[in-house]
Scaffold this motif. Sequence first.
Motif, mmCIF file in Angstrom:
data_model
loop_
_atom_site.group_PDB
_atom_site.id
_atom_site.type_symbol
_atom_site.label_atom_id
_atom_site.label_comp_id
_atom_site.label_asym_id
_atom_site.label_seq_id
_atom_site.Cartn_x
_atom_site.Cartn_y
_atom_site.Cartn_z
ATOM 1 N N ARG A 179 51.022 -33.337 25.968
ATOM 2 C CA ARG A 179 49.606 -33.599 26.209
ATOM 3 C C ARG A 179 49.326 -33.542 27.703
ATOM 4 O O ARG A 179 50.136 -33.940 28.537
ATOM 5 C CB ARG A 179 49.222 -34.976 25.672
ATOM 6 N N GLN A 194 52.570 -41.148 23.079
ATOM 7 C CA GLN A 194 52.603 -39.841 23.741
ATOM 8 C C GLN A 194 52.741 -38.646 22.783
ATOM 9 O O GLN A 194 52.694 -37.495 23.220
ATOM 10 C CB GLN A 194 53.733 -39.792 24.788
ATOM 11 N N GLN A 195 52.924 -38.906 21.486
ATOM 12 C CA GLN A 195 52.965 -37.848 20.471
ATOM 13 C C GLN A 195 54.104 -36.845 20.678
ATOM 14 O O GLN A 195 54.031 -35.698 20.244
ATOM 15 C CB GLN A 195 51.629 -37.105 20.410
ATOM 16 N N LYS A 253 50.667 -33.750 33.432
ATOM 17 C CA LYS A 253 51.357 -34.076 32.198
ATOM 18 C C LYS A 253 51.060 -35.519 31.830
ATOM 19 O O LYS A 253 50.721 -36.332 32.681
ATOM 20 C CB LYS A 253 52.872 -33.902 32.372
ATOM 21 N N SER A 254 51.237 -35.848 30.563
ATOM 22 C CA SER A 254 50.874 -37.202 30.152
ATOM 23 C C SER A 254 51.844 -38.261 30.663
ATOM 24 O O SER A 254 51.488 -39.430 30.766
ATOM 25 C CB SER A 254 50.756 -37.286 28.624
#
Length: 315
Positions: A276, A253-254, A199-200
């Motif tokens: 992401r 991180q969007q 995971k991001s």
Amino acid sequence: MTEPIRDVAHVSAVELFTPVLAESTAFFADVLALEEVYRHGDSVYLHTWDDYESFTVKLTARDKAGIGRTWLRARSPEALARRVTAIEAAGLGEGWNSDEPGYGEVFQFHDPDGHPFGIYWDTKRYEPSDATRPALKNQASRFPGRGANIRRLDHVNYLAAQVDAAEGFLADVIGARPSEQIVNDDGSKQGVWYTVCDKSYDLVYTRDWTGTAGRLHHIAFAADTREDILRAADVCLEAGVHIETGPHKHAIQQTFFLYVWEPGGNRIELCNAGARLLLAPDHQMITWTQAERAKGQAWGLKTIESFHTHGTPPI
């Protein structure tokens, strides 16, 4: 160059302190749709529907809100031994404990800012009852179909007096990978995002404007889709839950997000589970400047002032 060893599998559970245990329990059970699995002393344990472990959140009665212990599961007994060695070498160890329901031996420690942690290997897996047994055997429990339908714990964002010290802890002691960061014009770090898996991000540290150590900014839970987050806003509205900001989209991180305050005062983020993924083993840290951060979200309304000032326990 020494090859990095990723000894931590994931962030497994988190403890929150609350001055209103009954109300906080009702929030997690009724609004977020977690299942209460057991009680122990002055603590209530709750489980998200797709968590393979026996609990996801521990709520403990205290006079003030705040964050208690965060638990990390090691990838193997050997990985656990390596992390314990690194923790003790850093002077952060507290010793072994076996009192936590759901876990075997847990090595307890703290970060440089004083936030308590625990790392372990032996665990008790969730066993569904007849009422929560899923139709699909590759799912931990039945989809709740109520409230916000939270699937899993996503990440923890700590407030820190010294972000640089926290960053060294994440990289050298935990063995996490850097993902993104905010660097101020004077070169100091405003915030760092690290991941222990693909995971991001899993563990975040942002600067506490009060200079206080050991506080919490928020913990985050993931639902499946953006539509779930929009529905969660309606659920929170009907339940009288304080909606702080969102739904909007972060630039960093969007993340598509909704921030609310649970009854005890702790900030809770609800986000979509389609985070992401950092599949590149040589991912390069993304740096956001002070000016870029000042622009606010990717889209949505301007960040509310309390997002920068509110933390728990309150000052």
